[in-house]
Design a protein around this motif. Structure first.
Motif, PDB file in Angstrom:
ATOM      1  N   PRO A   8       0.833  -1.205   0.000  1.00 41.63           N
ATOM      2  CA  PRO A   8       0.000   0.000   0.000  1.00 41.63           C
ATOM      3  C   PRO A   8       0.863   1.248   0.000  1.00 41.63           C
ATOM      4  CG  PRO A   8       0.019  -1.024   2.162  1.00 41.63           C
ATOM      5  CD  PRO A   8       0.695  -1.983   1.244  1.00 41.63           C
ATOM      6  N   ARG A   9       0.369   2.299  -0.629  1.00 44.06           N
ATOM      7  CA  ARG A   9       1.122   3.552  -0.659  1.00 44.06           C
ATOM      8  C   ARG A   9       1.036   4.291   0.660  1.00 44.06           C
ATOM      9  NH1 ARG A   9      -0.600   6.941  -5.820  1.00 44.06           N
ATOM     10  NH2 ARG A   9       1.058   8.260  -4.939  1.00 44.06           N
ATOM     11  N   THR A  10      -0.040   4.041   1.421  1.00 44.53           N
ATOM     12  CA  THR A  10      -0.265   4.760   2.676  1.00 44.53           C
ATOM     13  C   THR A  10      -0.799   3.808   3.740  1.00 44.53           C
ATOM     14  OG1 THR A  10      -0.840   6.773   1.450  1.00 44.53           O
ATOM     15  CG2 THR A  10      -1.477   6.688   3.775  1.00 44.53           C
ATOM     16  N   ASP A  38      10.199   1.534   2.691  1.00 49.31           N
ATOM     17  CA  ASP A  38       9.313   0.804   1.787  1.00 49.31           C
ATOM     18  C   ASP A  38       8.556   1.736   0.855  1.00 49.31           C
ATOM     19  OD1 ASP A  38       9.575  -1.922   3.076  1.00 49.31           O
ATOM     20  OD2 ASP A  38       8.824  -0.775   4.780  1.00 49.31           O
ATOM     21  N   GLY A  39       8.770   3.045   1.009  1.00 52.91           N
ATOM     22  CA  GLY A  39       8.021   4.002   0.215  1.00 52.91           C
ATOM     23  C   GLY A  39       6.574   4.130   0.643  1.00 52.91           C
ATOM     24  N   ILE A  40       6.304   3.757   1.896  1.00 53.01           N
ATOM     25  CA  ILE A  40       4.940   3.817   2.427  1.00 53.01           C
ATOM     26  C   ILE A  40       4.824   5.042   3.335  1.00 53.01           C
ATOM     27  CG2 ILE A  40       3.202   2.669   3.848  1.00 53.01           C
ATOM     28  CD1 ILE A  40       4.471   0.007   3.089  1.00 53.01           C
ATOM     29  N   ALA A  41       3.872   5.903   3.027  1.00 52.29           N
ATOM     30  CA  ALA A  41       3.601   7.046   3.899  1.00 52.29           C
ATOM     31  C   ALA A  41       2.723   6.583   5.056  1.00 52.29           C
ATOM     32  CB  ALA A  41       2.890   8.144   3.118  1.00 52.29           C
TER      33      ALA A  41
END
Length: 340
Positions: A8-10, A38-41
């Protein structure tokens, strides 16, 4: 392992304005740091832009959401069919009191017999304020062998009343009711401003069952979809919360500072609401004792009509993520709870 492309992005989190490991971790920015690689906000539902689904704090309809908050909305969401899982419980004493008008003379739970008790009414999907008042009065009355039938419930319209407890305290000042239930840091300040006196301190009642309410015990819930698709993310999030609770256990002054920011209360309100040692009680677990106390809350809420369907607490709870989170931190066995 889940492929990075489908992560997931967020991830979202939400917590109530009370002592929580989530609040500590957010203040330290540890949640943001944990998932940045992981590039997850990681974003707070409370601090998101206006178009965020803030109702998810109550409905938990957002699959990527971690919630550490009151049990009334959490149980309500589950009873309505939302596929959430219970992954942790805390028990943090948070001043609960029955207040009466200055000079009323009412003192002690037994003195509430025949009194007019304030039950707030809010036009919201799940009126957790009303549930808290009902359960607070029930706990106080039960300690004296009494029940709600021994009182005169009075509905108090609280929509648009402004500050917490203001509608109930205004009804007390007008003489419309004899007793009001309040809890937390802002309640300490509100009671001081109104001049109301304490008839019953629920925190002084020896049986924890008399203090069961929206925040005791307080659940941590996640969505089943997130747990199914990305169990490792859930484990890591919980591992951060356990580290935050460890950090808080040695830093009472820092916890008080964070509590002031979380609750919006001043130092007097925080000190009056949370007893010494609160900083050592932020660790979640799923001990049989806490699960049993939550089951008692579920039965009471259902009896009062707050839950459309029964919630089987044992099948709702999933202890595996918390065990795996502890192992990630190098502590395979969770410590026994310091409180019920």
């Amino acid at each position: 392992m889940t492929h990075a492309a489908v992560l997931p992005r967020t991830l979202w989190f939400t917590r109530c304005p009370v002592p929580t490991a989530t609040g500590i971790a957010a203040d330290r920015r540890w949640l943001t740091d944990e998932f940045a690689r992981d590039g997850i906000a990681v974003r707070s539902l409370q601090d998101a832009e206006p178009d965020a689904d803030r109702a998810a704090h109550y409905t938990h309809a957002l699959p990527g959401l971690f919630r550490e908050g009151g049990n009334v909305p959490a149980l309500w969401a589950r009873s309505r069919g939302e596929r959430t899982r219970l992954v942790g419980l805390t028990w943090i004493e948070e001043r609960q009191s029955i207040l009466v008008a200055p000079g009323s003379g009412l003192r002690g739970a037994a003195a509430l017999r025949g009194s007019r008790i304030a039950l707030p009414v809010h036009s919201i999907a799940i009126d957790f304020w009303r549930a808290m008042a009902l359960r607070g009065f029930e706990g106080a009355l039960a300690s004296a062998g009494l029940g709600l039938a021994d009182t005169v419930p009075v509905d108090v319209t609280a929509d648009g009343s402004g500050e917490q407890w203001s509608a109930e305290l205004a009804a007390l000042r007008r003489g419309d009711v004899d007793a009001v239930y309040v809890k937390g840091a802002l309640a300490v300040e509100a009671a001081h401003r109104s001049g109301a006196e304490v008839a019953v301190e629920l925190d002084d009642l020896p049986d924890p069952a008399h203090r069961i309410n929206n925040g005791t015990p307080r659940p941590i819930t996640v969505h089943q979809d997130l747990l199914d698709e990305h169990p490792g993310l859930v484990d890591r999030f919980l591992a951060v919360l356990l580290r935050a609770a460890d950090w808080a256990a040695d830093r009472p002054d820092e916890v008080d500072r964070i509590l002031g920011a979380e609750t919006g209360a001043g130092a007097e309100g925080v000190a009056g609401a949370y007893p010494p040692g609160t900083h050592r009680t932020l660790h979640p677990d799923l001990s049989p004792r806490r699960l049993a106390l939550l089951a008692e809350q579920e039965r009471a809420l259902r009896a009062h009509g707050f839950l459309p369907e029964a919630v089987d607490i044992d099948s709702w709870a999933d202890p595996a993520p918390l065990r795996r989170a502890a192992a990630l931190n190098g502590t395979p066995a969770l410590p026994p709870p310091a409180t019920p």
